[in-house]
Design an enzyme around this catalytic site. Sequence first.
Site, PDB file in Angstrom:
ATOM      1  N   CYS A 112      35.042 -28.793   2.980  1.00  0.00           N
ATOM      2  CA  CYS A 112      34.629 -28.831   4.384  1.00  0.00           C
ATOM      3  C   CYS A 112      34.144 -27.463   4.857  1.00  0.00           C
ATOM      4  O   CYS A 112      33.216 -27.366   5.655  1.00  0.00           O
ATOM      5  CB  CYS A 112      35.760 -29.351   5.257  1.00  0.00           C
ATOM      6  SG  CYS A 112      36.221 -31.044   4.829  1.00  0.00           S
ATOM      7  N   THR A 113      34.753 -26.414   4.354  1.00  0.00           N
ATOM      8  CA  THR A 113      34.319 -25.056   4.701  1.00  0.00           C
ATOM      9  C   THR A 113      32.944 -24.781   4.103  1.00  0.00           C
ATOM     10  O   THR A 113      32.058 -24.255   4.786  1.00  0.00           O
ATOM     11  CB  THR A 113      35.357 -24.025   4.210  1.00  0.00           C
ATOM     12  OG1 THR A 113      36.602 -24.294   4.869  1.00  0.00           O
ATOM     13  CG2 THR A 113      34.919 -22.608   4.522  1.00  0.00           C
TER      14      THR A 113
END
Length: 155
Positions: free
Chosen positions: A43-44
């Site tokens: 997600c980062t």
Amino acid sequence: MEVGDLAPEFALPDQEGKVHRLSDYRGRWVVLYFYPKDDTPGCTTEACGFRDEKGRLESLGAVVLGVSADDVESHKRFAEKYRLNFPLLADPGREAILAYGAWGKKNLYGKAYEGVLRQTFLIDPEGRIAKIWRKVSPEGHAEEVAEALLALKGA
């Protein structure tokens, strides 16, 4: 949800508590991406990709909106930590997540569970779905979306 369908309306708060509605962006392209959890590796990577491509996407007339089931405070920490320059919408009740079909069965280390599916919807200025990515690989996804937008606009 299929290409050509009217995108479902939503009203969700961002990391600052400001409510965003899809209808607020009528007349613009919208990159609406769903992701499982703030501050996790995939997600980062995906969020930082959209951060880095934001200028290019904006020059093509698009706004980027990230959505997960995390709350406003979690989004605020995530956005500050990685200097994310676009709204992260909090959907702990999963209204938009369910409306877009971004919830379902997942597998982690052989264990099955349900959660937010990593999916992206490109919504045209009339509010219709122009393109859907059902299985997203976080690395390079923002560039992939920008290229698709370029192709759809015929630019």
